[in-house]
Design a protein around this motif. Sequence first.
Motif, PDB file in Angstrom:
ATOM      1  N   VAL A  18       0.847  -1.200   0.000  1.00 57.83           N
ATOM      2  CA  VAL A  18       0.000   0.000   0.000  1.00 57.83           C
ATOM      3  C   VAL A  18       0.882   1.250   0.000  1.00 57.83           C
ATOM      4  CG1 VAL A  18      -1.642   1.338   1.374  1.00 57.83           C
ATOM      5  CG2 VAL A  18      -1.989  -1.112   1.040  1.00 57.83           C
ATOM      6  N   ALA A  19       1.902   1.261   0.855  1.00 56.75           N
ATOM      7  CA  ALA A  19       2.794   2.419   0.919  1.00 56.75           C
ATOM      8  C   ALA A  19       3.526   2.620  -0.408  1.00 56.75           C
ATOM      9  CB  ALA A  19       3.801   2.239   2.052  1.00 56.75           C
ATOM     10  N   LEU A  20       3.934   1.534  -1.036  1.00 55.55           N
ATOM     11  CA  LEU A  20       4.604   1.620  -2.329  1.00 55.55           C
ATOM     12  C   LEU A  20       3.662   2.203  -3.382  1.00 55.55           C
ATOM     13  CD1 LEU A  20       7.091   0.998  -4.047  1.00 55.55           C
ATOM     14  CD2 LEU A  20       6.136  -1.266  -4.443  1.00 55.55           C
ATOM     15  N   GLY A  21       2.409   1.769  -3.369  1.00 52.85           N
ATOM     16  CA  GLY A  21       1.433   2.301  -4.323  1.00 52.85           C
ATOM     17  C   GLY A  21       1.188   3.783  -4.138  1.00 52.85           C
ATOM     18  N   VAL A  22       1.040   4.214  -2.888  1.00 52.31           N
ATOM     19  CA  VAL A  22       0.815   5.636  -2.603  1.00 52.31           C
ATOM     20  C   VAL A  22       2.054   6.447  -2.980  1.00 52.31           C
ATOM     21  CG1 VAL A  22       0.442   7.304  -0.743  1.00 52.31           C
ATOM     22  CG2 VAL A  22      -0.902   5.214  -0.816  1.00 52.31           C
ATOM     23  N   GLY A  23       3.238   5.944  -2.633  1.00 54.98           N
ATOM     24  CA  GLY A  23       4.477   6.650  -2.962  1.00 54.98           C
ATOM     25  C   GLY A  23       4.684   6.766  -4.458  1.00 54.98           C
ATOM     26  N   ALA A  24       4.367   5.713  -5.183  1.00 48.94           N
ATOM     27  CA  ALA A  24       4.526   5.739  -6.636  1.00 48.94           C
ATOM     28  C   ALA A  24       3.587   6.760  -7.267  1.00 48.94           C
ATOM     29  CB  ALA A  24       4.280   4.357  -7.224  1.00 48.94           C
ATOM     30  N   ARG A  25       2.365   6.832  -6.770  1.00 49.30           N
ATOM     31  CA  ARG A  25       1.421   7.824  -7.304  1.00 49.30           C
ATOM     32  C   ARG A  25       1.914   9.239  -7.047  1.00 49.30           C
ATOM     33  NH1 ARG A  25      -4.630   6.643  -5.804  1.00 49.30           N
ATOM     34  NH2 ARG A  25      -4.891   8.186  -7.439  1.00 49.30           N
ATOM     35  N   ALA A  26       2.475   9.485  -5.856  1.00 49.23           N
ATOM     36  CA  ALA A  26       2.991  10.817  -5.540  1.00 49.23           C
ATOM     37  C   ALA A  26       4.180  11.159  -6.433  1.00 49.23           C
ATOM     38  CB  ALA A  26       3.394  10.884  -4.069  1.00 49.23           C
ATOM     39  N   LEU A  27       5.078  10.208  -6.648  1.00 50.02           N
ATOM     40  CA  LEU A  27       6.233  10.471  -7.509  1.00 50.02           C
ATOM     41  C   LEU A  27       5.827  10.726  -8.953  1.00 50.02           C
ATOM     42  CD1 LEU A  27       8.821   7.924  -6.113  1.00 50.02           C
ATOM     43  CD2 LEU A  27       8.854  10.402  -5.910  1.00 50.02           C
ATOM     44  N   VAL A  28       4.835  10.002  -9.435  1.00 52.67           N
ATOM     45  CA  VAL A  28       4.339  10.227 -10.796  1.00 52.67           C
ATOM     46  C   VAL A  28       3.736  11.624 -10.905  1.00 52.67           C
ATOM     47  CG1 VAL A  28       2.568   9.509 -12.447  1.00 52.67           C
ATOM     48  CG2 VAL A  28       4.029   7.805 -11.390  1.00 52.67           C
ATOM     49  N   ALA A  29       2.991  12.055  -9.877  1.00 54.63           N
ATOM     50  CA  ALA A  29       2.399  13.395  -9.901  1.00 54.63           C
ATOM     51  C   ALA A  29       3.480  14.468  -9.897  1.00 54.63           C
ATOM     52  CB  ALA A  29       1.467  13.574  -8.711  1.00 54.63           C
ATOM     53  N   ILE A  30       4.528  14.291  -9.103  1.00 55.39           N
ATOM     54  CA  ILE A  30       5.626  15.249  -9.065  1.00 55.39           C
ATOM     55  C   ILE A  30       6.338  15.297 -10.416  1.00 55.39           C
ATOM     56  CG2 ILE A  30       7.917  15.671  -8.074  1.00 55.39           C
ATOM     57  CD1 ILE A  30       6.758  14.541  -5.424  1.00 55.39           C
ATOM     58  N   PHE A  31       6.568  14.160 -11.022  1.00 53.57           N
ATOM     59  CA  PHE A  31       7.224  14.086 -12.327  1.00 53.57           C
ATOM     60  C   PHE A  31       6.386  14.793 -13.391  1.00 53.57           C
ATOM     61  CE2 PHE A  31       7.958  11.820 -16.349  1.00 53.57           C
ATOM     62  CZ  PHE A  31       9.303  12.108 -16.516  1.00 53.57           C
ATOM     63  N   ARG A  32       5.078  14.540 -13.390  1.00 56.63           N
ATOM     64  CA  ARG A  32       4.202  15.193 -14.378  1.00 56.63           C
ATOM     65  C   ARG A  32       4.169  16.696 -14.192  1.00 56.63           C
ATOM     66  NH1 ARG A  32      -0.783  10.894 -14.289  1.00 56.63           N
ATOM     67  NH2 ARG A  32       0.200   9.362 -15.661  1.00 56.63           N
ATOM     68  N   GLU A  33       4.131  17.153 -12.938  1.00 57.32           N
ATOM     69  CA  GLU A  33       4.126  18.590 -12.689  1.00 57.32           C
ATOM     70  C   GLU A  33       5.426  19.226 -13.176  1.00 57.32           C
ATOM     71  OE1 GLU A  33       3.998  21.785  -9.025  1.00 57.32           O
ATOM     72  OE2 GLU A  33       3.480  19.699  -8.631  1.00 57.32           O
TER      73      GLU A  33
END
Length: 97
Positions: A18-33
């Motif tokens: 779960v933590a990996l999934g949440v962290g991956a989503r946050a990193l993808v959002a930062i990368f897209r921004e």
Amino acid sequence: MVDVGTVYLVATGALLLVALGVGARALVAIFREGRERSRRRREGEIERYTEDPVYDRDPADPETDGAGPSTCPQCGAENAAEFVYCRECASPLGPNG
């Protein structure tokens, strides 16, 4: 009967996933921004360096001990009097620089 160690390992593994999934989503959002901001800079929609209101203080402000901003000899940017290096180009601001 179920061993307590097995239950612990399964629960820990599930929480890590779960933590990996949440962290991956946050990193993808930062990368897209970051990509979006780079695109906007290239197209001229936003400036490369935007002014920061924290550093654009009044020279008579008591926080700067009454000293005015210093100008960078390299790029001409105004910096707070207590700065040793330019906030834009990082060149030394002192008399030795």
